[in-house]
Structures are given as structure tokens and as C-alpha cells.
Write an enzyme that holds these catalytic residues in place. Structure first.
Site, PDB file in Angstrom:
ATOM      1  CD  GLN A 237      -3.056  -0.963   2.225  1.00 37.93           C
ATOM      2  OE1 GLN A 237      -3.299  -1.964   2.880  1.00 37.93           O
ATOM      3  NE2 GLN A 237      -3.665   0.190   2.474  1.00 37.93           N
ATOM      4  NE  ARG A 384     -13.926   0.911   3.403  1.00 40.05           N
ATOM      5  CZ  ARG A 384     -14.380   0.379   2.296  1.00 40.05           C
ATOM      6  NH1 ARG A 384     -14.407  -0.905   2.138  1.00 40.05           N
ATOM      7  NH2 ARG A 384     -14.821   1.136   1.329  1.00 40.05           N
ATOM      8  CB  CYS A 385     -10.338   3.234  10.478  1.00 41.82           C
ATOM      9  SG  CYS A 385      -9.088   3.072  11.737  1.00 41.82           S
ATOM     10  CD  GLU A 760      -9.436   4.888   5.832  1.00 40.56           C
ATOM     11  OE1 GLU A 760      -8.437   4.282   5.474  1.00 40.56           O
ATOM     12  OE2 GLU A 760      -9.394   5.918   6.506  1.00 40.56           O
TER      13      GLU A 760
END
Ligand code: CDP
Length: 806
Positions: A237, A384-385, A760
């Protein structure tokens, strides 16, 4: 219709710029099975690596006998810590300033820890050889409870640092203690709590879970001994950060390392960190002189790569009798597993958890986080945050619900009277953030109206009467959530990872015929960057989005950037894209002025062209300007039309949202059904509404999973109980409800196009909405707090404990 006859609106529409529901250009490849994922990379002579992993959660490694494995035809090497030690690669630095064993060095600290790396001619041989490696373990006492880990006589987990009094984030007070991080005003908060009309205290647990991308982690490392160049394809990522880290660890000069993130099948934070598989593949390629591939299987992914959450959050909240919140206190016991490998900016060992005052104007607050070692897998990634925002949102949204119970107030009204008001922005929070913009009341009112909140409450009251009268066994929960996110790390002055400042970048080249290529420091993992970044450029440059190629993920071509996670792509790289485009437009204006023989200031921008003010028939389109940039000798200007921007954001962006979940719960079976879910998101300027809706649907479904069943659970021996997808809940179409999405638009005042992140938000706001719905269903029967995940069994137990089974 020609270029001249089209209205500005028609010309703008033909560009498919910002605001357009442009279809994802990526899907042409993906829907035809033409994606190119790391496991699709096949190189001549490629070998395969596989790990021998520990069956124990805490054990001493007495011996490793790899002779039988090495004797298996087709096995090329078996690496252990002893082989990596002379290279100084048996341990590696973590993103949190700790270090982590690459291969077990004397002991193991969690089940599934990497013990040896087998390299063979094919993946099946490697798997067979793993079975032949004999490891002798001596079991040690296991600690999976972070509170027990801090007891004086708890077993020493990290023997390598047991006497070390200072950690990466300050003093350590116990052999299993990692750090203490404090924010806010402790004394003032204690005073407010002591003098308050009303206080509530509760322990809120956000359980351990795991980002579960469809594609697991993996890489292919290829050392070319002839050129001295190392190329690594991987599920990264943050490819540039990986390149720098590989260079620092290995000593290979950075220009001799090329990191390529091909298509990535979902990341969700799982692919931010560096894993032993990467190090071992690189070493194995250097040793063997052949490319080496390592691809995790699903069980390995669940057991050993980065976990998320695992926060025990003790909260105290104070308020006046009429519901004005006056203070918030929070102590977190953070279970980090065997190594502190949390992926957070260096100065924030608990990420951005100090956004835990949420959407509320809370004048006084105090936060203390203690990080603790246990015998669990390391990680602590932002699933996802944005760096622990999800935990923070869940904490405050539960505390507000609990306060509503204590005050016997409606939870929607309690929120409304405590929201930060529109005129208070930019708003300085008690725990140190400056929220850029927001209009919470408008969003909240719109959400409540959309679901007809008053009617829902009346229906709920009727349902309770019916339940008490024996006419139904199903309760109705109305789950409310208003969240404020914090996304877009940098700024560089606050945010770095391992010393790498968190800016981002975009480089644009306009070709002579007016089409373009843009390269960015980010990397899409399904978010549709190739679609949306082209839309920003289309609007900024007047070039159709379909004429713009967006490229990411190759460190030999893309400008340096810190990658994609924490919804930072739009706030940071999206801003860099607009800024680079504006540099191009500034040069284009000079070219147009020369071509039209007017002064620069006599021109104005009109969708896709510069027009002479007051003479609309005299203009030069971007396409014409591009051709001139390459083919005309313009005095004082270099040929070409290119620009690059490295953007260090002045602040983060603060998207927000208002969610309502209506859930039916069967008291006798614990089964739940989401009857309605309304999600209003405000992410500032919307680049592609359709992609935003897709992001919200996906994020809500992950939130549903987390709140209602998904968990990495351990038994007391440290065995992972949820190591397969039979036990680890991934919602299918069967469980996934229909979502109604909506929006308001409150632009970010400091972002060049006013956009905030969104990827997110639905996970951050969704989890409290689902969980609050469960709690709300039982509120009338006395439920205060029930820990997630709310699977059928746990919901059944709530009902049982409340005496609802008769
Ligand atoms: O960093 P990441 O890509 O995961 O998250 P993001 O910046 O929130 O972007 C997710 C997707 O939504 C991208 O394709 C963005 O371009 C798009 N988006 C949008 O269309 N409008 C916004 N205001 C924010 C994001």
C-alpha cells in the site's frame, strides 16, 4: 456539434470531470479477468517460498532440524534466524519504532509466527518441505489478556528488552508494557467529573479483528546479479516507503531497488506493514540468484498478518442535568501482540484516537493509552480507518448512548444539543485537533427526517408493548451514529512514518496532441483512482478524462509518495493532482497569451480554453496550447508541458456523517435483520458520486461484519479460534442489507478542490450504528453495554441475562 457551437455546460459535461458519475475505467480489465495481481507475476526460473510457523503462542525454540527438508529433491534452501543473523536481518524494525523477529530467534511469541523459510522449485514442493522441518519447542506460559500481561508476576514476553526502561514512545513501567501516551488536561477533567450533575462510567471493548482482503499478502523478489538491481513486485500500500525501508535495512542503494505494486485485490490496511515474507523473499533471491515468490494462504493471512483494533476503552463522561456534555475521560489498554508493529505516524502511538471527542463540543477531555505486549500476532493496522479513528468513533458513540440512558433522554436529541455548531469551525478540540469544516446539525436533521425518526420511535414503543404483552418475540433497535473522521495525513510537521514525511505527489505530462499521463505516489487497491484522479485533471485542465492515463505503484516512474491508507489519497494526492494541474495551467496561460498576442492578464479560463476577456471568439483550447508547447519556439518559455507537485497538506480533512440503522432482533434465537440503513456522508466536494456510493456500500458491509460477527478470537493457550473463513465472518449478499446513501457537501477550506476523504467513513460510522441498534433494541429492558461482535449467540445471551427468555 463542433467545439465552437457547444455551450460551456456541454463542453464541461463532455470532459467527465468532477461531479460526474463516470464509470470505473479499471473495470474493463477486472471484469474480463485481465487484472495483473502479484500472483500473476511469473518469471523464468522463479522459486517459491513458504513458512514453517509456530503451533505455539509462547515457546522457546530448542532446535530446528532442516536436513530432511533440504534433502527433498527440488528444495533449494531452508532459511532460519541463524542464516539471517550474519546479515543483521533476523530482526527488522517495525513501523512503530519496535523491532520484530523475521524468523524465530530463540523463541516464538504468537501462534503462526514465522520460524523457517523453505525455498523450493514449486509451491507444492515448498509445502511438502515445510512439513519435514523438525522444530523442537519448549512451551512457555501464555498471556492473551492485556490486563493479566501487566500483573507483576506475568511471564516476560519480550526477553530481548525486558530490562529496557525506555521504549520508542517514552518510559516503560513493566516488562510487558510498551508505552503510555497522554493527551488533554487530566486535572481539569477529573475536576469536571467530580463536580458534574451526571456522570457515566463504562468499559467499551473494541474486539480484535482483521482486514480480510480477497487477495492475501505476497511478493516476488528478483535480484538481477548482472545489473545489481533488485525488483520487488508486492502487495504494497506504500511502495515508496517500502523501497526506502528495504534500502535502509539491506544497504542496497535506493536507485538499485524498484518496487512495483501491481493490481491489488483490496488492502484495508492489511498491506501497509512490512512482513517477514518480504524480507525472506529478498534474501532468498539474493542468495539463490533466482526470483522468489511468496504468497500467503488464507489461514496465514488471518493468523499472522496485521490485526486491527483490540482496544479496551474505559470511559467516563460528565454532563449537566439538561444534557450538556462537560467532560470526557478515557483510558485505553491497547493489546499490541508480541511486537509493536502498529502502523501509525511516529508521534501518535495510538494513532488518531484523540479524535475521541467525536462530533461534540466537549470543553474538557483527557486521554491515556497504555500499549501492552501479549502472545498474539503483531499489527495494529488501521482496518479501513485512519489510525484508530474507528475505535475513537465507537467509543464516543457508545458513551453518548450511555449518557442518554442515564439522563433518560432521547439519544438523537442529546447528540443535537452537543454538536459542534457550524459557526465554531475551524474548531479546536480539547484533545488537540483543529477540525477544518462541518455542518453537523444540517446533516443530522436531514438524516432523521429521511428515516422519519419520530415515527420509528413510536413504532419501537408499540413493539415493546407488544413484546411485553406476548404478541411478538422480536424487538426493534434504532442505531444512531454521528461520526467525525480525521483523514489525510500529513501534514509533514506532525506526521511521519519511520521519519518519512507524509506528503504526497502527482506528476503530469501533457502530450503534444493534448492527451496526458499522470503519475501519483499513491496506489489504488480497488478505490478507482484511475477513474477519479483523471476527473480532477479533466476539470482542472479541460482535457477529457478519457484522454488521461493515471499510473501508480511503480517507484521507477511514479514520484515519491507515502501511499494509500487512512483515506489519504484524495486529501493529499488529490490535492497534489490539482496543484500540479494548476502549474500546467499557469504555463498554458502564458502560451495562450503569446499565441493570441495579448497580455496574460487579458485571458480568462473557460472550461477547456483560455479566452480573451470581452472577445469570446478569440480563444485557444488546451489541446491547441499543448501542441504549441511542443512545436513553437515561444520566447522565454521552455518547450513541453509538464509539472509535478509534492503536496504537504496544511491540515487534515474532517469528513463526517450521520447514519441510522433499523434492526429487528429475535429475542429467542439472537438472529438479527437490518431492515433499513440510511447513510449520509459529507466528504466535501464530491469527485465521483458513483464511486463514493461504492465506497460507502463496501465500508458499511465491512462495518456490518465487524459489529455483527467478525473477530480474531484466541483461547487461553493462544490458539487462534477463527483462522479460516468458516469461523471468520465475511458477509455475503445474504446478510448484506440494502443501503440508502445520501450526502451534504461541506467543502474543506484548505484543500485545493475542497475534497475530503471518504473511503473509510462508512466503516468508522457504520460500526457504532450497527452496534447501537443492538443496544437500543434492549435499552428498555435495562441493557447498558454488551461487547461486540454481536453474533447470534452473544445477542441471545444479552436476552438471557436480561431475563427475557422467561
Ligand atoms: O485513500 P483512499 O483512496 O483509500 O480513500 P479516498 O481518498 O477517500 O478515496 C476513495 C475513492 O473515492 C477514490 O476513488 C476517490 O477519488 C473517491 N472520492 C471522491 O470521489 N470524492 C471525494 N470527496 C473523496 C473520495
Amino acid at each position: 456539434m463542433t467545439d465552437q457551437t457547444m455551450t460551456p455546460e456541454e463542453r464541461a459535461a463532455s470532459l467527465e470531470g468532477m461531479g460526474c458519475r463516470r464509470k470505473r475505467v479499471e473495470d474493463v480489465r477486472f471484469t474480463q479477468g485481465k487484472g495483473n495481481y502479484v500472483d500473476d507475476v511469473k518469471l523464468p526460473g522463479m522459486l517459491f517460498g513458504a513458512f514453517v510457523r509456530s503451533p505455539y503462542a509462547h515457546a522457546r525454540v530448542k532446535s530446528i532440524d532442516a536436513e530432511a527438508a533440504k534433502a527433498l529433491p527440488g528444495v533449494v534452501a531452508v532459511l532460519t534466524a541463524a542464516d539471517l543473523a550474519p546479515l543483521g536481518l533476523h530482526w527488522m524494525p517495525t513501523l512503530a519504532g519496535d523491532k520484530q523477529m523475521v524468523l524465530a530467534d530463540g523463541k516464538v511469541l504468537f501462534q503462526g509466527q514465522e520460524v523457517a523459510f523453505v525455498v523450493a522449485e514449486d509451491r507444492y514442493l515448498a509445502a511438502d518441505a515445510v512439513e519435514l522441518v523438525e522444530v523442537e519447542y519448549e512451551e512457555l506460559p501464555v498471556v492473551t489478556d492485556p490486563f493479566k500481561a501487566l500483573e507483576p508476576d506475568a511471564p516476560v514476553l519480550r526477553e530481548d528488552i525486558k530490562d529496557q526502561k525506555e521504549g520508542a514512545h517514552g518510559p516503560r513501567r513493566h516488562h510487558n508494557h510498551i508505552f503510555t501516551w497522554e493527551q488533554g488536561d487530566r486535572d481539569a477533567t477529573e475536576k469536571v467529573l467530580a463536580e458534574a450533575d451526571v456522570t457515566v462510567e463504562e468499559m467499551i471493548h473494541y474486539h480484535r479483528t482483521h482486514p480480510c482482503p480477497l487477495e492475501t499478502c505476497g511478493c516476488v523478489a528478483s535480484m538481477d546479479k548482472a545489473t545489481g538491481k533488485l525488483t520487488v513486485w508486492g502487495t504494497f500500500q506504500a511502495p515508496h516507503a517500502i523501497r526506502t525501508v528495504v534500502s535502509l535495512i539491506s544497504g542496497i542503494a535506493e536507485h538499485n531497488i524498484r518496487i512495483i505494486s501491481p493490481d491489488i485485490g483490496g488492502g484495508f490496511g492489511n498491506k501497509v506493514g512490512a512482513y517477514p515474507g518480504y524480507v525472506c523473499s529478498v534474501v532468498a533471491s539474493i542468495v539463490t540468484g533466482r526470483p522468489v515468490k511468496w504468497i500467503e494462504n488464507r489461514m496465514e493471512n488471518l493468523m499472522s498478518t496485521a490485526f486491527a483494533r483490540d482496544y479496551w476503552m474505559k470511559g467516563r463522561i460528565a454532563a449537566t442535568k439538561d444534557g450538556r456534555i462537560t467532560g470526557l475521560w478515557c483510558h485505553v489498554t491497547a493489546d499490541h501482540g508480541g511486537f509493536d508493529a502498529c502502523a501509525d505516524p511516529t508521534k501518535f502511538p495510538a494513532g488518531f484516537f484523540n479524535i475521541c471527542t467525536g462530533s461534540y463540543d466537549i470543553p474538557t477531555a483527557y486521554l491515556c493509552v497504555d500499549g501492552v505486549y501479549t502472545n498474539k500476532a503483531p499489527g495494529g493496522v488501521a482496518y479501513r480507518c485512519s489510525f484508530r479513528v474507528t475505535e475513537a468513533a465507537y467509543f464516543i458513540e457508545r458513551m453518548v448512548e450511555l449518557l442518554a440512558i442515564e439522563l433518560n433522554m432521547d439519544a438523537a436529541e442529546l447528540r443535537r444539543i452537543n454538536f459542534i455548531r457550524k459557526e465554531q469551525f475551524p474548531y479546536a478540540s480539547a484533545l488537540g485537533w483543529e477540525y477544518d469544516s462541518g455542518d453537523y446539525h444540517t446533516a443530522w436533521d436531514k438524516a432523521l427526517k429521511a428515516v422519519d425518526y419520530e415515527w420509528l420511535r413510536r413504532e419501537q414503543a408499540r413493539r415493546i408493548e407488544d413484546f411485553k404483552a406476548g404478541r411478538t418475540r422480536k424487538l426493534l433497535g434504532i442505531g444512531l451514529s454521528h461520526f467525525t473522521e480525521i483523514v489525510g495525513a500529513g501534514p509533514v510537521k506532525n506526521c511521519d512514518i519511520l521519519g518519512l514525511g507524509m506528503f504526497d505527489s502527482c506528476e503530469i505530462r501533457i502530450h503534444p496532441t493534448g492527451s496526458a499521463i499522470a503519475r501519483l505516489g499513491t496506489i489504488s487497491q480497488g478505490q478507482g483512482h484511475a477513474t477519479t484522479f483523471a476527473q480532477i485533471l479533466a476539470s482542472e485542465l479541460g482535457i477529457p478524462a478519457s484522454d488521461i492515463t493515471v499510473e501508480e505503484g511503480d517507484t521507477d516512474t511514479a514520484p515519491y509518495g507515502l501511499g494509500t491508507y487512512g483515506s489519504r489519497s484524495t486529501p493529499v494526492a488529490g490535492a497534489a493532482t490539482a496543484m500540479a494541474a494548476r502549474k500546467i495551467r499557469a504555463k498554458a496561460q502564458m502560451i495562450a497569451a503569446w499565441l493570441l498576442e495579448v497580455h496574460d492578464d487579458d485571458l480568462e479560463w473557460d472550461v477547456d480554453r483560455f479566452v480573451v476577456k470581452g472577445a469570446p471568439e478569440r480563444f485557444k483550447t488546451m489541446k491547441e496550447i499543448a501542441f504549441a508547447a511542443y512545436n513553437q519556439a515561444i520566447p522565454g518559455l521552455e518547450p513541453g508541458l509538464e509539472a509535478v507537485s509534492y503536496y504537504d497538506p496544511p491540515n487534515m480533512t474532517y469528513p463526517f456523517g450521520a447514519y441510522v440503522c433499523v434492526m429487528e432482533i429475535d429475542v429467542d434465537t439472537g438472529e438479527w435483520k437490518v431492515r433499513q440503513f440510511y447513510a449520509l456522508d459529507d466528504c466535501g466536494t464530491r469527485i465521483n458520486p458513483m464511486i463514493i456510493e461504492g465506497q460507502v456500500h463496501g465500508g458499511l458491509t465491512e462495518a456490518l461484519a465487524i459489529a455483527m460477527g467478525q473477530e480474531i478470537a484466541y483461547d487461553e493457550m493462544g490458539n487462534v479460534k477463527t483462522g479460516t473463513l468458516m469461523d471468520f465472518f465475511i458477509p455475503t449478499a445474504w446478510e448484506t442489507p440494502n443501503y440508502v446513501t445520501d450526502h451534504t457537501v461541506t467543502p474543506s477550506p484548505h484543500h485545493p478542490i475542497g475534497a475530503k476523504g471518504v473511503g473509510e467513513s462508512p466503516n468508522v460510522g457504520g460500526v457504532p450504528a450497527f452496534s447501537n441498534a443492538v443496544h437500543d433494541a434492549f435499552r428498555a429492558f435495562g441493557l447498558r453495554q454488551a461487547h461486540m461482535p454481536h453474533d447470534h449467540w452473544r445477542i441471545w445471551r444479552i436476552a438471557e441475562n436480561l431475563g427475557l427468555h422467561g
